[in-house]
Design an enzyme around this catalytic site. Sequence first.
Site, short mmCIF file in Angstrom:
data_model
loop_
_atom_site.label_atom_id
_atom_site.label_comp_id
_atom_site.label_asym_id
_atom_site.label_seq_id
_atom_site.Cartn_x
_atom_site.Cartn_y
_atom_site.Cartn_z
N PRO A 81 4.96 -4.99 -1.06
CA PRO A 81 4.65 -3.77 -1.82
C PRO A 81 4.49 -3.93 -3.56
O PRO A 81 5.17 -4.78 -3.79
CB PRO A 81 5.90 -2.94 -1.66
CG PRO A 81 6.92 -3.98 -1.13
CD PRO A 81 6.27 -4.87 -0.74
N CYS A 139 -14.97 3.39 -27.42
CA CYS A 139 -16.59 3.86 -27.34
C CYS A 139 -17.45 3.99 -26.10
O CYS A 139 -18.27 3.21 -25.96
CB CYS A 139 -17.21 3.24 -28.69
SG CYS A 139 -16.36 3.52 -30.15
N ARG A 182 2.46 -1.25 -6.06
CA ARG A 182 2.75 -0.28 -6.74
C ARG A 182 4.01 0.53 -6.38
O ARG A 182 4.53 0.79 -7.42
CB ARG A 182 1.53 0.75 -6.12
CG ARG A 182 1.58 2.12 -6.85
CD ARG A 182 0.64 3.05 -6.17
NE ARG A 182 -0.85 2.62 -5.52
CZ ARG A 182 -1.88 2.54 -6.28
NH1 ARG A 182 -1.76 3.01 -7.62
NH2 ARG A 182 -2.93 1.75 -5.94
N GLY A 208 0.80 -1.11 -0.01
CA GLY A 208 0.02 -0.02 0.03
C GLY A 208 0.77 1.32 0.00
O GLY A 208 0.27 2.37 -0.11
N TYR A 211 -11.15 4.56 -11.17
CA TYR A 211 -11.10 5.19 -9.97
C TYR A 211 -11.14 7.02 -10.04
O TYR A 211 -10.84 7.40 -8.89
CB TYR A 211 -9.80 4.97 -9.28
CG TYR A 211 -9.55 3.39 -9.46
CD1 TYR A 211 -10.24 2.41 -8.46
CD2 TYR A 211 -8.44 2.99 -9.91
CE1 TYR A 211 -9.96 1.05 -8.69
CE2 TYR A 211 -8.04 1.65 -9.85
CZ TYR A 211 -8.84 0.70 -9.29
OH TYR A 211 -8.50 -0.52 -9.48
N1 LLP Z 1 -0.91 -7.62 -0.94
C1 LLP Z 1 -2.25 -7.76 -1.41
C2 LLP Z 1 -2.92 -9.01 -0.62
C3 LLP Z 1 -2.88 -7.11 -2.07
O1 LLP Z 1 -4.24 -7.17 -2.50
C4 LLP Z 1 -2.31 -5.81 -2.80
C5 LLP Z 1 -2.99 -5.00 -3.72
C6 LLP Z 1 -0.90 -5.52 -2.63
C7 LLP Z 1 -0.25 -6.74 -1.59
C8 LLP Z 1 -0.15 -4.57 -3.27
O2 LLP Z 1 -0.55 -3.26 -2.74
P1 LLP Z 1 0.26 -1.88 -3.26
O3 LLP Z 1 1.72 -2.07 -2.71
O4 LLP Z 1 0.47 -2.14 -4.82
O5 LLP Z 1 -0.51 -0.89 -3.05
N2 LLP Z 1 -5.55 -1.49 -9.19
C9 LLP Z 1 -5.79 -0.67 -8.10
C10 LLP Z 1 -4.92 -1.12 -6.84
C11 LLP Z 1 -5.49 -2.56 -6.27
C12 LLP Z 1 -4.55 -3.21 -5.28
C13 LLP Z 1 -4.99 -4.38 -4.89
N3 LLP Z 1 -4.24 -5.04 -4.00
C14 LLP Z 1 -5.02 0.80 -8.39
O6 LLP Z 1 -4.88 0.90 -9.66
O7 LLP Z 1 -4.90 1.87 -7.72
#
Ligand code: LLP
Length: 415
Positions: free
Chosen positions: A271, A345, A273, A227, A313
């Site tokens: 992580p 479209c 993103r 996150g 989003y």
């Molecule tokens: N671990 C689990 C169990 C997850 O479901 C996720 C992301 C992560 C780790 C990694 O989270 P990050 O570090 O990437 O925030 N499509 C959305 C984001 C969806 C994230 C879903 N789970 C977007 O484009 O903002």
Amino acid sequence: MESYINSTNFFVGNKPEDLAAKFGTPLYVYNEDILRNCMRTVKNIITKYPYTANFSIKANSNIHIIKLAIEEGLNCDAVSINEAKLLLHAGQSKEKIFFVPNNVSADELQEAIDLGIMTALDSLDQLERFGQINRGGRCAVRLNPGVGAGHHEKVITAGKNTKFAIAADDVDNALAVASKYDLKIVGICQHVGSLFMDPTPFLQSVTNLLYMAKKFKDLEFIDFGGGYGVPYHKLNDEQPFDFAELSRKFEALLDDYVNEVGYAPLFKTEPGRYVCCEGGVLLGRIHATKNNAGKKYAGSDIGMTTLVRPSLYESHHDIEVIRDNEVQTPSNSEVEPITVTGNICESGDILCKERELPVIKTGDLVCLLDAGAYGYAMCSEYNSRFKPAEVMIMHDGEAKLIRRRQTFEDLLSLY
Ligand code: LLP
């Protein structure tokens, strides 16, 4: 900053028009050095205790990016058995893969068991299923720490309104299911949601998870999820996520836990993103401009099929305008409010609404920043559009094709 691509020398000497001519648009372009730097940052979130950062490959599962992560010493997370198999195919060892699915079939769980991959169960029901097929086995459980965080309600994955994880109230029930099947719960995990810049809710979740952890005996690992945010408004000087502050406060909480239980299990984060977002941009071509009811529109070939985040989003991606290889900035160009759209479209196929941008003309390139995470990974073939190509600019400046564009034959290949 006025231009991210100039200030980072993102294309390492390659001219954007040359990339567009050679590989076509829309085109995802990654920068090897930036990706590696981000990987190193997450690898060092915790230095005081045994720790691994698991790259959550749902953010970007290009095999070449996975290979970079492996080279940089990251472990990886998979949320589907296919992601787990992709990781094995890329060369990740099974011990370094953590499978964190939800609502999967017994067959999918069985595949993970057969592959020897540690799996987290996300409900009492799934734990029961796992026990039925793997009596006496080892597993982890995903717990809800009661606090969520994220850039949009659709990406908050803990707290009261979520389909994910086992509630704190059910920890005793989870232990009972485990003992019914002789399962050994060796790890616990959480994921609060995606994209926070303020670490406060996350740190609260860490406190809550560590509190729950004390109910489990001999835990081998505790995984705090992902996150960690990225500044999507960098052209407006939004500051990066403060990892130094996070690490300091995070380790202080771990100190209390380790002192109380008398040993340090392996701590993990997940992580996605942060690892790949800023190391990727998306180049597209403007094919038409128009005025509709007094509003100016610039129509690009970057549809919601290529980058869905703005339409799904209402996410903001900074946009740089490139004409004749020169980045247009407020210092060298007039600005005007403009809506940049795609070629799909649907009227929701919009990249930005009435944003003040340097004047855009037909034939210009646009470059969407922070496109490396949840960009290509969320592409679709809607409107029978091809998924785009991906190129990585290597440390020495070589522009390497890391995934080709789809072809018409690809679209026909499933019939
Ligand atoms: N671990 C689990 C169990 C997850 O479901 C996720 C992301 C992560 C780790 C990694 O989270 P990050 O570090 O990437 O925030 N499509 C959305 C984001 C969806 C994230 C879903 N789970 C977007 O484009 O903002």
